[in-house]
Design an enzyme around this catalytic site. Sequence first.
Site, PDB file in Angstrom:
ATOM      1  CB  CYS A   1      -0.898  -0.016   1.219  1.00  0.00           C
ATOM      2  SG  CYS A   1      -1.867   1.478   1.467  1.00  0.00           S
TER       3      CYS A   1
ATOM      4  CB  CYS B   1      -0.566  21.096   4.951  1.00  0.00           C
ATOM      5  SG  CYS B   1      -1.180  21.825   3.418  1.00  0.00           S
TER       6      CYS B   1
ATOM      7  CB  CYS C   1      -6.771   1.597   7.303  1.00  0.00           C
ATOM      8  SG  CYS C   1      -5.783   3.109   7.117  1.00  0.00           S
TER       9      CYS C   1
END
Length: 414
Positions: free
Chosen positions: A66, A372, A144
């Site tokens: 992933c 961010c 997850c």
Amino acid sequence: MRLNIERVAGQGDGVARGPDGPVFVPLTLPSEIVEAEVAQSRGELVEVIQQSAERVAPPCPHFGACGGCALQHWADAPYLDWKRAQVVHALAREGLEAEVPPTAATPPASRRRVALHARRRPDGSVALGFKARRSWRLVEIRTCVIADPRIVAALPALAEAAAAVFEHPKSAPTLHVTATEAGLDVDVTGVERRTGGGLSGDARARAIKGATRADLARLSLAGETLVARRPSIVTFGRAQVVLPPGGFLQASPEAERIMVAEVMAAAQGAKRIADLFCGAGTFTFPLAEIAPVMAADAGAEAVAALNAGRKTATGLKGIEAQARDLFRRPLSPFDLKGCDVAVLDPPRAGAIEQTRQLVDARKIERVVYVSCNPTTFARDGAALVAGGYRLERVLPVDQFLWSGHVELVGTFSR
């Protein structure tokens, strides 16, 4: 090729010196000796020959395949130190110095917003997951470790609900799932537009039926509500806000609490606050407990949600909110008249034009900048410092756990 990994680069890949320059090898750590298949500047890990003492067992069974996480194999302390170093390096490139505390950590199983890619299996059922590293290939997930447990528990139901949106063979849907206080809110993008637009009536009916079976609070298609069974409520300060379909929300509530506390501490004593790129009011409502707030954001739906949320809150100093594109029409010193503190939370591209207006707004004594992207933060911060501000403190926040992304809150004063 046998390589000595010297450091971890900004996206989370290990870096070694190859014969023709740097070689980037995912899933490796500093001081490791590895064997990798190398093509140009990229390497694919074959074997770890000498393992770092900082290597740990990744907690997720999907890690490595992933592409959602890059650094689950790194121990917490050096991993968080590395994130802090990314901020320090970004500041240094612009000639900036400040107090940079240790990275504020967020726990696993706290990510309330994820984007799940959906693909048809050969038997017609739907698989949900994340893309593999540097690939369009889907890695189907069963769990997850970063996501809110409500999202993980709903994976089978979400896959069933997504089956209706594959009406067109070119559709490649993405489910933007947000865990709200009323349940899961899902906005689906990537659905191919038919002649006349959107899904057929039959497909819409199947999607609504699937959303009902999955007990979704709301299902929308690229911002268009298909069914809303309960208001998708989140709490900001003293207000309850119904998020617009597909609306922005900080990915982790714990990271949001950390950032709100940092912003509130920097804004104490303000007489009037400008909250720029305010969204639906993440910082607006807490700030309005300190002083009147003038809020602005390009998203008209987000501003409408903020204004509706005002009716649910009491004891605030007052809020004025407007929809305005701060990239094309930044607030001028005249618009900012009466404000002595400005809070910014722009997208990754930063806010250089609005930053330049703040420099000219001489009554703005403090700027609190939520970012961010340390690179664009440092660029905008350099403009503030050149205009007479002093960068006092930058707090790194690990909102996006085990990724190369780092959030931060910087405080400037003059």
